[in-house]
Design an enzyme around this catalytic site. Structure first.
Site, PDB file in Angstrom:
ATOM      1  CB  CYS A  44      -0.907   0.003   1.229  1.00  0.00           C
ATOM      2  SG  CYS A  44       0.004   0.134   2.795  1.00  0.00           S
ATOM      3  CG  HIS A  73       4.244  -5.920  11.330  1.00  0.00           C
ATOM      4  ND1 HIS A  73       3.075  -5.676  12.016  1.00  0.00           N
ATOM      5  CD2 HIS A  73       5.247  -5.472  12.133  1.00  0.00           C
ATOM      6  CE1 HIS A  73       3.355  -5.107  13.179  1.00  0.00           C
ATOM      7  NE2 HIS A  73       4.666  -4.973  13.264  1.00  0.00           N
ATOM      8  CG  HIS A 106       3.361  -0.639  12.455  1.00  0.00           C
ATOM      9  ND1 HIS A 106       4.629  -1.164  12.276  1.00  0.00           N
ATOM     10  CD2 HIS A 106       2.552  -1.364  11.650  1.00  0.00           C
ATOM     11  CE1 HIS A 106       4.577  -2.159  11.417  1.00  0.00           C
ATOM     12  NE2 HIS A 106       3.335  -2.301  11.019  1.00  0.00           N
ATOM     13  CD  GLU A 158      -2.766   1.201  13.260  1.00  0.00           C
ATOM     14  OE1 GLU A 158      -3.879   1.758  13.225  1.00  0.00           O
ATOM     15  OE2 GLU A 158      -2.387   0.357  12.412  1.00  0.00           O
ATOM     16  CB  THR A 196      -5.281   1.605   9.979  1.00  0.00           C
ATOM     17  OG1 THR A 196      -3.967   1.033  10.043  1.00  0.00           O
ATOM     18  CG2 THR A 196      -5.297   2.966  10.639  1.00  0.00           C
ATOM     19  CB  CYS A 226      -5.799   1.939   5.884  1.00  0.00           C
ATOM     20  SG  CYS A 226      -5.062   0.549   5.040  1.00  0.00           S
ATOM     21  CB  SER A 255      -2.759  -6.778  11.993  1.00  0.00           C
ATOM     22  OG  SER A 255      -4.136  -6.819  12.291  1.00  0.00           O
ATOM     23  CB  SER A 299       3.790  -5.039   4.884  1.00  0.00           C
ATOM     24  OG  SER A 299       3.324  -6.234   5.485  1.00  0.00           O
TER      25      SER A 299
END
Length: 361
Positions: A44, A73, A106, A158, A196, A226, A255, A299
């Site tokens: 992203c 991550h 984060h 986060e 998020t 997000c 996550s 990620s």
């Protein structure tokens, strides 16, 4: 003098991978083999921005560049940056005084920022702008005398960062069970925020439970989950009912990657597995499987997905259909501390981070 026993570890023997013929013999496939490839997937804008920030810092300041926590991550990304000279630490007190440290995507709490200042560290804040938005909301709502119910996973970087903005005014709600038991002093002044990278469905389930108990619970002014997390979940929801197997490329501490695996099962996939690398795939997963769904967390660099597709092709899944549910064109400027350095150096090669902007390799 007696000899003492010495423990000699057994050598690691690579597992012999079953051949395509052996897999086919174990459970024949009914129908044509194919792959449904989710789009959007992978990097992203916030992740791309953070990774570029570390790369640019290494390029312009030289190694070592310290990074608090994993920049994002993903095992592959972290090891690749380590090879270039990045040093990952848990806390700022592990960074030599005066050195350069990058805050991960984060986000961090004000206490971490203060710790860095106390050690005279030079900092680059690579916090995703969407996470920064949630931090600002937490500060604003706390100042307005609201209590914040922060939906998220306790211990996640986060959540720790957001909680740290207003700890005396924030309660973390991990799951639906906690939503049914959480206690607040003033139910008339409540607002919820969220991590998020959560499952959209689970988050709204928690909100509904909270609202049943606290009718005056306020919504944040805009969705905290997000766009990339939402888009990747929408794509896998479309693929899952058609897939006997879904493979999610992503790390265990990601996550949003873990949520993708869960969402796939919730929406009809018969099996769903998460891997960091293609060589972690167990070929027995393919037994009796005609359609494989493939996606990756926010990620994950695209090269890791291509490695999975190459392995699938070896087992007869060479036909790939990309299932597109959204187009992403979000771009974020690099951290302001870094932009000034790049401008002074005349470096105009890459000032933005965004999905689809980075080469596959």
């Amino acid at each position: 003098m007696s000899a003492s026993a010495v423990s000699v570890p057994m050598p690691v023997v690579p597992r012999r991978r079953k051949s395509p013929e052996e897999v086919a013999a174990a459970a024949p496939v009914v129908g044509k083999k194919s792959v449904l490839l989710a789009a959007p997937r992978g990097y992203c804008a916030g992740v791309d921005r953070a990774v570029i920030a570390v790369e640019k810092a290494l390029e312009h300041y030289g190694a070592p560049v310290y990074v608090r926590k994993q920049i994002v991550h993903n095992v592959h990304v972290v090891s690749s940056l380590e090879a270039k000279g990045a040093i990952f630490v848990e806390e700022t007190d592990e960074v030599p005084e005066g050195a350069l440290v990058v805050f991960s995507a984060h986000g961090v709490s004000p206490a971490v920022v203060q710790s860095a200042e106390d050690r005279h560290l030079r900092t680059i804040d690579a916090t995703c702008p969407l996470v920064t938005k949630v931090h600002r909301e937490a500060v604003r709502f706390a100042k307005a005398k609201n209590h914040i119910l922060l939906i998220g996973h306790k211990g996640h970087e986060e959540v720790e960062g957001t909680y740290g903005e207003a700890p005396e005014s924030t309660t973390i709600v991990n799951n639906p069970a906690e939503a049914r038991t959480v206690q607040v002093e003033d139910p008339d002044h409540l607002i919820w925020l969220s991590q998020t990278t959560l499952s959209v469905d689970e988050t709204m389930e928690i909100v509904e439970i909270l609202r049943e108990r606290f009718p005056k619970l306020q919504n944040p002014p805009s969705d905290d989950i997000c766009y990339a997390t939402t888009n990747r979940q929408v794509a896998i929801k479309k693929i899952a009912p058609q897939a006997q197997l879904v493979i999610v490329v992503g790390s265990a501490n990601s996550s949003n990657s873990v949520r993708l695996m869960e969402v796939a099962l919730e929406y009809g996939a018969l099996a769903s597995h998460r891997v960091d690398f293609a060589n972690e795939i167990d070929e027995s997963w393919f037994e009796g499987v005609a359609t494989v769904g493939v996606t990756s967390g926010a990620s994950v660099p695209e090269i890791l997905v291509q490695d999975v597709l190459a392995l699938l092709a070896e087992y007869g899944y060479g036909e790939v259909e990309e299932v597109v549910t959204a187009q992403e064109d979000i771009l974020f400027s690099l951290p302001k501390e870094l932009r000034a350095t790049l401008k002074e150096a005349g470096d105009t090669s890459r000032g933005l981070g965004g999905h689809g902007q980075r080469p596959v390799g």
